[in-house]
Write a protein that holds these residues in place. Structure first.
Motif, mmCIF file in Angstrom:
data_model
loop_
_atom_site.group_PDB
_atom_site.id
_atom_site.type_symbol
_atom_site.label_atom_id
_atom_site.label_comp_id
_atom_site.label_asym_id
_atom_site.label_seq_id
_atom_site.Cartn_x
_atom_site.Cartn_y
_atom_site.Cartn_z
ATOM 1 N N SER A 17 68.101 32.092 37.887
ATOM 2 C CA SER A 17 69.509 31.693 37.923
ATOM 3 C C SER A 17 70.412 32.845 37.499
ATOM 4 O O SER A 17 71.455 33.092 38.118
ATOM 5 N N LEU A 43 70.702 23.716 36.143
ATOM 6 C CA LEU A 43 70.752 22.287 35.823
ATOM 7 C C LEU A 43 69.371 21.723 35.483
ATOM 8 O O LEU A 43 69.262 20.723 34.759
ATOM 9 N N TYR A 91 73.125 18.428 28.805
ATOM 10 C CA TYR A 91 73.829 18.085 30.048
ATOM 11 C C TYR A 91 75.295 17.728 29.774
ATOM 12 O O TYR A 91 76.172 18.003 30.606
ATOM 13 N N LYS A 94 77.040 20.902 29.751
ATOM 14 C CA LYS A 94 77.206 21.387 31.122
ATOM 15 C C LYS A 94 78.252 20.565 31.867
ATOM 16 O O LYS A 94 78.937 21.064 32.760
ATOM 17 N N THR A 113 78.150 21.624 39.231
ATOM 18 C CA THR A 113 77.590 21.471 37.889
ATOM 19 C C THR A 113 77.945 20.114 37.295
ATOM 20 O O THR A 113 77.095 19.427 36.712
ATOM 21 N N SER A 138 81.846 24.578 39.580
ATOM 22 C CA SER A 138 82.069 23.591 38.525
ATOM 23 C C SER A 138 81.845 22.180 39.049
ATOM 24 O O SER A 138 81.276 21.322 38.348
ATOM 25 N N ASN A 171 73.178 27.347 40.206
ATOM 26 C CA ASN A 171 73.600 26.206 39.413
ATOM 27 C C ASN A 171 72.535 25.119 39.348
ATOM 28 O O ASN A 171 72.318 24.497 38.303
#
Length: 610
Positions: free
Chosen positions: A96, A57, A318, A321, A170, A167, A53
């Motif tokens: 990833s 990111l 982002y 995400k 993230t 989650s 993650n």
């Protein structure tokens, strides 16, 4: 046979009241403990999840810097910087992806371990529950715990909980990166996120009872199907197929409706939250474009409002995400609700009280002679109805005690108490002078061999089934027992003889043959006391006469308790107890009871032979 306590309906057994917040946390924490049983696997999974993650990111930030490497207006491009960030972007996303693949494999293995552990724990606990539990709970519902409920819990443990953690990482990481790019744009989420949270919380409260109802309805459907399938012959004999199918349709419709209500309300959450998130992304794109335009035309903007084109691109990524996991969390809430409801059912079963443990000073019965005494025994399966009122009897070692009486008189109840499947309400039962509650259950039950009206055979060879009570028995011993039970010739006629495989409950052989195999099992066991509960009810009169001498040899030297409706089979008993309404109203041998004018036994005997 005595009237056993009635099966609880699924609603009464499972309950429908929604749990409190503390109970929800307790259930989730208890579910999490199954993960903690495999700390190394869980830690490795967390490491893979966090690394995957965090690398993902970094992607939007790298792409934003690559975009900013283009000097707009002059058309100049810093290709070295673009290639650097582009290469890093490819490398980060590749690594990833590989870590995510490894994580998926690892979670499959963890899932297998968890489901094995939980099923074993549930099944092991079932073996420790008192017999009374199985008298009051439908078999189909219990099986539903082991299959459907555990599968549902396992799916949540192995996927949903870890997904929630991913989650959270993230969302937190994306939020931090958005703050570093443009704190002003983050204000958009100050409106949309609370709306998502309030909506999700509102729907969750309504959904949880629906999933509890779904689990309950499935348990009722399974219990009914199991009950009807076990009585297929009776259903055909009475031509009740249409009625049974109609009743199944009713339960099936209830289950389908419960599934629809739970899934429909659960399905609403995902699209609704997805709409809110897409709306927030639209606002981010709009206001981000405005800030970028202002940043290129004005030099007096405060730093908090300055935004580059790469910053806009990175912020939009982002924001996806950030909102994506929130949307996914909304989607899996319904799964978590289902899993929590299933977990409550499983944990309620695990929390059922086991059979009362032996007292610390309990003695082990050894060298049992078989002297049995009931002294003023009073017992009822429920407090409101007493089955045995004041039962007193004495069985001398090696004698045969026959128990007769009308249905519901309490005959089988006497056997249940003797084996300590239930404990007396008052009075006492002793074996060789030792009160049964002062002896270990294992030694007490090992002192008996039982042949019941309802035969039980397991999936295995005939040899394995006969040696069930004496696993180290030799083939010669097994053959001798089979001959004594008049089943040897039939076994030898089979293609594989004693190695013939029996299907579940021996349904591939006749009921009478199953009964003879259980009699052979009892002959081989060699316990000092014997219980025969309608042991010859499934054999014909000719076969019953053939094994009569074998039964006499089986009972010779053993204290035997015989329950029989065919009074011809107990004429040679040393003592015949006539039980009615929970009391012994007559006792004596056959001759003495037949001489008693107006006696209940005499009337019962004459009714069978006149």
């Amino acid at each position: 046979m005595n009237k056993q306590p009635q099966l609880k309906n699924a609603q009464g057994a499972l309950g429908t009241q929604a749990p409190t917040g503390k109970e929800k946390i307790r259930v989730l924490a208890r579910m999490g403990k199954y993960l903690l049983r495999y700390p190394k696997t869980v830690l490795l999974a967390l490491f893979l999840m966090l690394t995957s993650n965090l690398l993902a990111l970094a992607g939007p930030m790298l792409s934003g810097r690559a975009i900013d490497a283009i000097e707009l207006g002059r058309g100049a491009v810093d290709f070295d910087t673009v290639w650097l960030y582009g290469s890093l972007l490819i490398a980060f996303y590749t690594i990833s992806g590989l870590l995510s693949y490894l994580l998926s494999i690892l979670m499959v293995r963890l899932s297998q371990k968890i489901i094995y552990t939980m099923r074993r724990e549930v099944f092991e606990h079932l073996t420790s529950l008192p017999v009374g539990y199985f008298d009051t709970h439908a078999t189909g519902d219990i099986i539903s715990h082991i299959s459907y409920d555990i599968d549902t819990v396992n799916a949540s443990l192995s996927h949903d909980l870890l997904h929630v953690l991913a989650s959270i990482v993230t969302v937190a990481g994306a939020l931090g990166m958005m703050f570093s790019i443009s704190p002003a744009l983050v204000l958009v989420f100050a409106v949309t996120i609370p709306v998502s949270i309030l909506f999700t919380r509102y729907k969750t409260k309504r959904i949880r009872p629906l999933f509890k109802t779904r689990s309950r309805k499935l348990g009722e459907l399974n219990g009914y199907a199991e009950e009807m399938l076990s009585g297929a012959k009776t259903i055909r004999a009475y031509s009740r197929e249409d009625v049974i199918v109609s009743r199944f349709d009713t339960r099936n419709n209830d289950a389908v409706e419960a599934y629809f209500q739970a899934d429909w309300h659960g399905a609403i959450i995902g699209p609704s939250v997805n709409f809110i998130n897409n709306f927030s992304i639209a606002l981010v794109t709009l206001f981000g474009g405005i800030l970028y335009m202002l940043s290129t035309t004005r030099t007096d903007l405060a730093p908090v409002f300055v935004l580059t084109l790469g910053g806009v691109s990175a912020f939009v990524q982002y924001s996806r995400k950030f909102s994506g996991p929130i949307n996914e969390l909304a989607n899996i809430i319904s799964e978590l609700q289902s899993a929590t409801a299933a977990a409550e059912r499983v944990f309620r079963l695990i929390d059922e009280e086991s059979e009362t443990a032996d007292t610390p000073d309990a003695v082990t019965l050894t060298d049992v002679q078989g002297e049995v005494d009931f002294s003023h025994v009073r017992f009822g399966y429920t407090e409101s109805k007493t089955i045995l009122h004041d039962l007193t009897l004495h069985a001398a070692p090696g004698t045969t005690v026959a128990i007769v009486g009308p249905t519901g008189a309490g005959k089988t109840t006497i056997i249940n108490l003797l084996m300590r499947f239930y404990d007396v309400n008052s009075g006492s039962i002793s074996v060789d002078g030792t009160e049964v509650r002062a002896a270990t259950r294992r030694s007490l039950r090992s002192a008996f061999t039982m042949v019941l009206q309802d035969t039980w055979l397991f999936c295995g060879t005939i040899f394995d089934n006969i040696t069930y009570g004496k696993e180290n028995a030799t083939m010669d011993e097994v053959i001798a027992a089979a001959k004594a039970a008049h089943i040897h010739h039939y076994i030898e006629s089979l293609p594989n003889g004693y190695d013939t495989m029996l299907t579940d409950d021996g349904i591939n052989i006749s009921k009478g043959q199953r009964q003879l195999i259980t009699i052979a099992r009892a002959m081989l066991a060699g316990a000092p006391m014997l219980i025969l509960d309608e042991a010859t009810s499934n054999v014909d009169s000719r076969t019953e006469q053939q094994i009569g001498s074998a039964m006499k040899r089986l009972m010779q030297g053993r204290t035997s308790f015989v329950i029989a409706h065919r009074l011809s089979t107990i004429q040679n008993a040393d003592v015949i107890l006539v039980v009615k309404d929970g009391n012994v109203i007559e006792s004596g041998n056959h001759e003495a009871l037949m001489k008693k004018e107006g006696g209940f036994y005499k009337a019962l005997y004459n009714s069978q032979f006149t």
